[in-house]
Scaffold this active site. Structure first.
Site, PDB file in Angstrom:
ATOM      1  N   GLU A 153       0.618  -1.483  -0.038  1.00  0.00           N
ATOM      2  CA  GLU A 153       0.120  -0.060  -0.338  1.00  0.00           C
ATOM      3  C   GLU A 153       0.616   1.235   0.047  1.00  0.00           C
ATOM      4  O   GLU A 153       0.722   1.938  -0.204  1.00  0.00           O
ATOM      5  CB  GLU A 153      -0.522  -0.365   1.606  1.00  0.00           C
ATOM      6  CG  GLU A 153      -2.420  -1.263   1.432  1.00  0.00           C
ATOM      7  CD  GLU A 153      -3.141  -0.940  -0.115  1.00  0.00           C
ATOM      8  OE1 GLU A 153      -3.019   0.605  -0.436  1.00  0.00           O
ATOM      9  OE2 GLU A 153      -3.968  -2.209  -0.287  1.00  0.00           O
ATOM     10  N   GLU A 207      -0.779   9.720  -0.663  1.00  0.00           N
ATOM     11  CA  GLU A 207      -1.465   9.118  -2.226  1.00  0.00           C
ATOM     12  C   GLU A 207      -0.299   9.635  -2.850  1.00  0.00           C
ATOM     13  O   GLU A 207      -1.010  11.111  -3.345  1.00  0.00           O
ATOM     14  CB  GLU A 207      -2.418   9.489  -2.444  1.00  0.00           C
ATOM     15  CG  GLU A 207      -2.979   8.671  -3.650  1.00  0.00           C
ATOM     16  CD  GLU A 207      -5.025   7.863  -3.496  1.00  0.00           C
ATOM     17  OE1 GLU A 207      -5.716   8.773  -4.573  1.00  0.00           O
ATOM     18  OE2 GLU A 207      -5.853   8.995  -2.344  1.00  0.00           O
ATOM     19  N   ASN A 262     -13.937   6.772   6.944  1.00  0.00           N
ATOM     20  CA  ASN A 262     -13.428   6.118   7.410  1.00  0.00           C
ATOM     21  C   ASN A 262     -12.205   6.825   8.833  1.00  0.00           C
ATOM     22  O   ASN A 262     -11.601   6.579   8.760  1.00  0.00           O
ATOM     23  CB  ASN A 262     -11.996   5.500   6.495  1.00  0.00           C
ATOM     24  CG  ASN A 262     -12.183   4.170   5.670  1.00  0.00           C
ATOM     25  OD1 ASN A 262     -13.440   3.048   6.289  1.00  0.00           O
ATOM     26  ND2 ASN A 262     -11.950   3.726   4.491  1.00  0.00           N
TER      27      ASN A 262
END
Length: 476
Positions: free
Chosen positions: A328, A337, A375
């Site tokens: 990830e 990201e 989240n």
């Protein structure tokens, strides 16, 4: 005749004098023996300290294959002086197993400090009595003065108050103070104003103060009864295989109850099977943001992680978690990201709480790339943090970053039918991938991505010395 008597008398007198002189020589030699022995002992210790002050013996390599130990160059001298405190931490020797995680986490504050050194200092200071109060206002496990704790103490256990009598707060303040002294003693060594090895000088500064260490030029005189030697003498108690270790796991004692008697509690098995040096070896190119100390601190908040099943199962969970994290985050390289064009895609405006930090604020962050406002809200509620209002905490606080990853791992099903934790402890690695990325990768969604995760899992299990489990369940 008289000459013969005179000669005989002279001979007897000479013989008597020689015998008496020889007897006195023997008595003198016997009387001097303790002094000679002490001088020889002092000379041996002097040689040890002088050699320890050399770079060959005080340098430390994080490479597990080249750490100083039995058989390494100069290791005998290091051990004679009490060791360098870099042995594998034997937390079963702690009187309270709950101290293991904060000691491991705090020891990551600087390179010189280790869990063994930290535990030995606490042992010497308070015998692990968190309520101890000493002279000059010293309190707590580490017997810190009010001035030191005011400067270095923080609310490390998130109780709402920083307290020197709180074990976790005391341990972390201890580490910050120690590392400050380590930095200052290194500065003195670099300036060549003191002599001695770095650890000894730092321990001296802990006991006497930096000014005293500088004023006397370091440790030019050997003092066997000094604080550094006493603390070094406790290293073996907290190092695996040390003299203080037991082959059977002892039952450590808990704090005294109302009656004053200490209650016995079973030791807690950490089960993580992951040392700082192994962590570094697994992620050689990692971003400095992803610290081992942050991971250990986060694991303390999720005690069920890597604590289910036998040793092989626990090791597989560590490997599975790190393998998915590796994938990830690009090997723990990326904190946020990398596709900035997608940052605005993670706001579910239908939620009543909306996206208070902005529509583009909930992109992937941290080891498992936490994303979506939903989240961030759920993770923040579980961790007691306002991640919905301040999602950047995941990219600025290493412990919080690791906590979000472990929160997802331990509690979230994602697109799967179970949590990654339950998947690896009761099934196989493939189901952890399904829980994290579901149809995007599993069932033919992206076979190459799945293979990459499996490859990372194989690599990490090999390092941890455990098999991968059922080969048929490695993919999804």
């Amino acid at each position: 005749m008289s000459k013969m008597r005179t000669a005989r008398a002279a001979h007897q007198a000479t013989s008597s004098f020689g015998t008496t002189q020889f007897a006195w020589l023997i008595i003198s030699a016997v009387g001097m023996f303790p002094l000679v022995l002490l001088a020889a002992l002092a000379l041996i210790v002097l040689v040890i300290i002088l050699l320890l002050s050399g770079s060959q013996l005080t340098s430390y390599s994080p490479d597990p294959s080249s750490t100083l130990g039995p058989g390494a160059a100069g290791s005998v001298l290091v051990e004679l002086a009490g060791g360098d405190g870099r042995g594998e931490f034997d937390e079963s020797r702690l009187p309270d197993p709950e101290l293991a995680a904060p000691i491991r986490a705090a020891a990551g504050e600087c390179d010189l400090l280790t869990p063994v050194i930290l535990a030995a200092q606490i042992d010497y200071a308070s015998d692990f009595d968190a309520d101890k109060e000493g002279q000059q206002g010293r309190k707590g496990l580490s017997q810190l003065t009010p001035e030191v704790f005011d400067r270095y103490g923080e609310d490390d256990d998130d109780s709402g108050e920083a307290s020197v009598l709180d074990p976790e707060d005391s341990i972390h303040a201890h580490a910050r103070w120690f590392c400050h002294l380590a930095k200052e003693t290194q500065r003195l060594l670099d300036a060549k104003t003191v002599v001695g090895d770095h650890l000894t000088l730092t321990l001296m500064a802990w006991e006497l103060g930096l000014e005293a260490v500088e004023a006397q030029g370091g440790m030019p005189i050997i003092v066997l009864d000094s604080y550094p030697f006493k603390v070094r003498g406790l290293f073996s108690r907290y190092a695996t295989g040390g003299a203080g270790a037991s082959t059977a796991s002892p039952t450590p004692s808990a704090p005294a109850g109302p009656s004053g008697a200490k209650k016995r509690v079973p030791p807690k098995d950490d089960g993580t099977m992951l040392t700082g040096s192994t962590f570094d070896a697994l992620f050689p190119s990692r971003n400095p943001f992803y610290t081992y100390a942050g991971l250990v601190d986060a694991m303390a908040k999720f005690p069920a992680f890597a604590a289910t099943g036998d040793e092989s199962t626990r090791k597989r969970e560590v490997a599975a978690f790190l393998a998915n994290v590796d994938h990830e985050s690009g090997g723990l390289v990326h904190v946020e990201e990398i596709d900035r064009a997608a940052w605005g895609n993670y706001c579910d405006g239908a939620q009543a709480y909306g996206c208070p930090a902005g529509r583009s604020a909930y992109h992937g962050r941290g080891p498992i790339q936490l994303s979506w406002n939903t989240n961030y809200k759920a993770a923040g509620d579980a961790l007691g943090l306002d991640l919905l209002g301040n999602p950047d905490l995941v990219a600025t606080d290493p412990s919080v970053a690791w906590q979000t990853a472990l929160w997802f791992w331990m509690t979230q099903r994602g697109a799967g039918t179970t949590t990654p934790h339950a998947a690896i402890t009761g099934g196989g690695f493939g189901e952890t991938v399904r829980s994290i990325n579901g149809a995007l990768e599993c069932g033919g969604g992206n076979a190459a991505q799945v293979r990459a995760r499996v490859d990372a899992y194989r690599r990490i299990t090999a390092v941890l010395g455990v098999d991968t489990g059922d080969e048929a369940s490695l993919t999804c």
